[in-house]
Design a protein around this motif. Structure first.
Motif, PDB file in Angstrom:
ATOM      1  N   ASP A  34       0.832  -1.213   0.000  1.00 39.48           N
ATOM      2  CA  ASP A  34       0.000   0.000   0.000  1.00 39.48           C
ATOM      3  C   ASP A  34       0.863   1.258   0.000  1.00 39.48           C
ATOM      4  N   LEU A  37       2.405   1.852  -3.386  1.00 32.20           N
ATOM      5  CA  LEU A  37       1.410   2.336  -4.354  1.00 32.20           C
ATOM      6  C   LEU A  37       1.025   3.788  -4.064  1.00 32.20           C
ATOM      7  N   GLU A  38       0.935   4.138  -2.801  1.00 33.88           N
ATOM      8  CA  GLU A  38       0.615   5.540  -2.459  1.00 33.88           C
ATOM      9  C   GLU A  38       1.713   6.472  -2.947  1.00 33.88           C
ATOM     10  N   TYR A  41       1.343   6.677  -6.879  1.00 33.68           N
ATOM     11  CA  TYR A  41       0.192   7.492  -7.301  1.00 33.68           C
ATOM     12  C   TYR A  41       0.236   8.889  -6.700  1.00 33.68           C
ATOM     13  N   VAL A  45      -4.444   5.620  -0.515  1.00 30.61           N
ATOM     14  CA  VAL A  45      -5.190   4.538  -1.165  1.00 30.61           C
ATOM     15  C   VAL A  45      -6.655   4.922  -1.362  1.00 30.61           C
ATOM     16  N   ARG A  47      -7.908   7.737  -2.018  1.00 30.29           N
ATOM     17  CA  ARG A  47      -8.091   8.591  -3.187  1.00 30.29           C
ATOM     18  C   ARG A  47      -7.779   7.848  -4.474  1.00 30.29           C
ATOM     19  N   ILE A  48      -6.899   6.846  -4.404  1.00 34.29           N
ATOM     20  CA  ILE A  48      -6.652   6.012  -5.600  1.00 34.29           C
ATOM     21  C   ILE A  48      -7.960   5.328  -5.995  1.00 34.29           C
ATOM     22  N   GLN A  51     -10.385   8.142  -7.353  1.00 30.88           N
ATOM     23  CA  GLN A  51     -10.029   8.804  -8.621  1.00 30.88           C
ATOM     24  C   GLN A  51      -9.747   7.813  -9.752  1.00 30.88           C
ATOM     25  N   HIS A  52      -9.171   6.651  -9.417  1.00 29.60           N
ATOM     26  CA  HIS A  52      -8.777   5.711 -10.488  1.00 29.60           C
ATOM     27  C   HIS A  52      -9.639   4.456 -10.497  1.00 29.60           C
ATOM     28  N   SER A  56      -8.245  -0.400 -11.160  1.00 28.55           N
ATOM     29  CA  SER A  56      -6.904   0.115 -11.442  1.00 28.55           C
ATOM     30  C   SER A  56      -5.977  -0.164 -10.269  1.00 28.55           C
ATOM     31  N   PHE A  57      -6.494   0.003  -9.057  1.00 30.14           N
ATOM     32  CA  PHE A  57      -5.694  -0.279  -7.854  1.00 30.14           C
ATOM     33  C   PHE A  57      -5.268  -1.742  -7.826  1.00 30.14           C
ATOM     34  N   SER A  60      -2.549  -2.509 -10.383  1.00 24.67           N
ATOM     35  CA  SER A  60      -1.239  -2.002  -9.931  1.00 24.67           C
ATOM     36  C   SER A  60      -0.700  -2.850  -8.793  1.00 24.67           C
TER      37      SER A  60
END
Ligand code: S3P
Length: 182
Positions: A34, A37-38, A41, A45, A47-48, A51-52, A56-57, A60
């Protein structure tokens, strides 16, 4: 000790606190997917997801796990997000390249730890009862996959230090018994 260790478990089970402490004790590196990935991006997480999108999360997350466990990479402890082990390809890869430790925790304790947190997009219900039912529903689906782990260690009513000691005790038992029979 195994070449790599992967820690799985539900949100709030203690992965991100037990992982670094275990890595220090075993002289291994620690990676929290996590957190990585934060950084990639440049947003939390939650907001991932917003927004995505979760798809998508997850894509990734899966790529990152494959990258971290790529050929010849050893000496790593990796904490996966609570949903990562739901992906069959990730499960298969992790099981071949690492010792998998499931940090289990009672639903009551998970609720106590999660009820006031706001950074878990899959647990963002408003009322306590809704959060309890979210935990129950997700655990029901995920537990069968979590239980595919090599070791199960409960963190309920355990400190980080107690959990790390229990993990290392169980690893020595499994690892030494393998060595003595080889
Ligand atoms: C998730 C758990 C989170 C994070 C994301 C999805 C899940 O990680 O990966 O919110 O599906 O349970 P933690 O287990 O560290 O909370």
């Amino acid at each position: 000790m195994p070449e790599n260790i992967v820690i799985i478990g539900f949100s709030g089970s203690g992965k991100s606190s037990v992982g670094p402490a275990l890595a220090r004790k075993l002289g291994m590196s620690f990676h929290d997917t996590d957190v990585i990935l934060e950084k990639r991006y440049r947003m939390p997480v939650s907001r991932i997801f917003a927004q995505h999108g979760e798809k998508s999360f997850r894509s990734s997350e899966k790529e990152l796990i494959a990258s971290l466990l790529g050929e010849l990479k050893t000496g790593q402890i990796m904490a996966l997000g609570g949903g990562a082990f739901e992906d069959r390809d990730s499960r298969r890869l992790v099981k071949t390249r690492a010792a998998v430790i499931y940090l289990s925790c009672s639903q009551r304790e998970l609720y106590r730890r999660l009820k006031d947190q706001t950074d878990r997009p899959l647990l963002d219900s408003v009322t306590g009862q809704e959060i309890r039912s979210d935990i129950k529903r997700l655990l029901h689906t995920r537990r069968p996959h979590y239980l595919m782990a090599d070791l199960v260690v409960s963190t309920t009513n355990r400190t980080v230090k107690e959990t790390v000691n229990e993990i290392t005790r169980k690893l020595k038992t499994v690892y030494d018994s393998n060595k003595s029979t080889s």
